[in-house]
Design a protein around this motif. Sequence first.
Motif, PDB file in Angstrom:
ATOM      1  N   ALA A  53     -10.522  57.434  95.157  1.00  0.00           N
ATOM      2  CA  ALA A  53     -10.196  58.490  96.520  1.00  0.00           C
ATOM      3  C   ALA A  53     -11.428  58.840  96.761  1.00  0.00           C
ATOM      4  N   ASP A  54     -11.839  59.789  98.468  1.00  0.00           N
ATOM      5  CA  ASP A  54     -12.442  60.530  98.828  1.00  0.00           C
ATOM      6  C   ASP A  54     -12.033  61.469  98.818  1.00  0.00           C
ATOM      7  N   PRO A  55     -11.579  62.755  98.517  1.00  0.00           N
ATOM      8  CA  PRO A  55     -10.699  63.508  98.963  1.00  0.00           C
ATOM      9  C   PRO A  55     -12.291  64.989  99.451  1.00  0.00           C
ATOM     10  N   VAL A  94      -8.160  59.024 107.427  1.00  0.00           N
ATOM     11  CA  VAL A  94      -7.482  59.798 106.454  1.00  0.00           C
ATOM     12  C   VAL A  94      -6.312  58.939 106.254  1.00  0.00           C
ATOM     13  N   ALA A  95      -5.490  58.587 104.815  1.00  0.00           N
ATOM     14  CA  ALA A  95      -5.010  57.757 104.441  1.00  0.00           C
ATOM     15  C   ALA A  95      -3.505  58.785 103.683  1.00  0.00           C
ATOM     16  N   ALA A  96      -4.110  60.296 103.066  1.00  0.00           N
ATOM     17  CA  ALA A  96      -3.377  60.899 102.504  1.00  0.00           C
ATOM     18  C   ALA A  96      -3.628  62.658 102.580  1.00  0.00           C
ATOM     19  N   VAL A  97      -2.688  63.362 102.529  1.00  0.00           N
ATOM     20  CA  VAL A  97      -2.570  64.677 103.372  1.00  0.00           C
ATOM     21  C   VAL A  97      -1.935  65.782 101.866  1.00  0.00           C
ATOM     22  N   THR A 337      -3.225  65.090  87.890  1.00  0.00           N
ATOM     23  CA  THR A 337      -3.049  63.566  87.976  1.00  0.00           C
ATOM     24  C   THR A 337      -1.875  63.860  89.247  1.00  0.00           C
ATOM     25  N   ALA A 338      -0.298  64.340  88.316  1.00  0.00           N
ATOM     26  CA  ALA A 338       0.238  63.099  88.899  1.00  0.00           C
ATOM     27  C   ALA A 338       0.129  63.341  90.112  1.00  0.00           C
ATOM     28  N   LEU A 339      -0.238  64.486  90.855  1.00  0.00           N
ATOM     29  CA  LEU A 339      -0.106  64.534  92.076  1.00  0.00           C
ATOM     30  C   LEU A 339      -1.426  63.457  92.942  1.00  0.00           C
ATOM     31  N   ALA A 340      -1.774  63.426  92.055  1.00  0.00           N
ATOM     32  CA  ALA A 340      -3.347  62.333  92.632  1.00  0.00           C
ATOM     33  C   ALA A 340      -2.124  61.031  92.468  1.00  0.00           C
ATOM     34  N   PRO A 345      -1.587  56.223  95.350  1.00  0.00           N
ATOM     35  CA  PRO A 345      -0.440  54.596  94.576  1.00  0.00           C
ATOM     36  C   PRO A 345      -1.641  53.953  94.616  1.00  0.00           C
ATOM     37  N   ILE A 346      -1.538  52.761  93.148  1.00  0.00           N
ATOM     38  CA  ILE A 346      -1.640  52.007  93.095  1.00  0.00           C
ATOM     39  C   ILE A 346      -2.423  51.137  94.623  1.00  0.00           C
TER      40      ILE A 346
END
Length: 351
Positions: A53-55, A94-97, A337-340, A345-346
């Motif tokens: 991902a690209d944070p 933007v895929a996620a926030v 890791t869990a938040l990522a 998600p896969i």
Amino acid sequence: MAPAGVGAAVFSYPPFSAPGAVPSKRNVVLLATHSGDHYTVDRLASALIHRGADPVRLNTDRFPLGVAVSVESDARRHTISIDCERRRVDGREVAAVWLRQLWEPDLGDAVDPQYRDACLKECRATMRGLFDGLEGARWVNPLPSVRQAGDKCRQLRIAREVGLAIPATIVTNDPDRVRRFYQEVNGRVVTKLLTPLVSSMEKTSGFLHTSEVSPDDLDVLDSLRVCPMVFQERIEKRCELRVAFVAGRLFVGAVDASGTSGEIDWRLATPDECKWRRDELPVSEATRIAELMRRLGLVYGAIDMIRTPAGEHVFLEVNPTGEWGMLERDLDLPISTALADALWPIEDRPP
């Protein structure tokens, strides 16, 4: 502030993209935070980069002077763009926030005082428009859920309904009701605000901690008329628990602050007085917490609980944007890791 020994940044941000560039892929994870926040943001960003991902960091306290936001609509499209301090982001990327923290707009000294409130109102409205334009992204947590779940009265009501033990609680601006409550629980009362002023791994003078109510306090409750507060029965503690809930996974830290300056509120204790240790919850309690979070609409939450000397678990509150950094830093719990995984998600990752 970053914790001692932790640098201001542990990863490199991508370069600033050219104006008008067409997004090549939808892989940006927007990290909405503030400029003084580092450890948790950097840990999560590193985990996201590892997943492809690209944070991109959005310091909400730098808006509007240091961050430019545009929301554009016409007959063909509705688009948003954000000029962060390090790069420009097209909303289509933007895929996620990750909604870490939203801060008030910072106008500095650039606005005449008579126009300040109007400018703040417009800034808040613009940010709402920005986030509305990102509603198709994956949110941790969704903004409406954060606002609703932040209601402590609602939390306690639902917690009781799902079977969690809660302390006797009253939220009021009536001094006489507080005095009666004090007698009902034999003088074992603590008080706190309904809403936190700040959230940080470090102590700060801007945070109003949970404090014990003394008999003398009952004579000086006049200010309660204009500022209601939470009053709760003080529960005997074996230890206090901070539970980081991430998409059904629980990461539990315990701390025993008895006999220290943090006996009423562990945040007041020094690191030398009490230390975090790994812990766990019974399956029955974990199941109730999962149901609470489902009903609150939260993917993530920092939950405070008490374990009594008899081994009972008592729910105090959940903060939808609460702190977890100390649990990862001190206990090596893989919360970032869990938040990522929850944000990226896969099925969203490129092949």
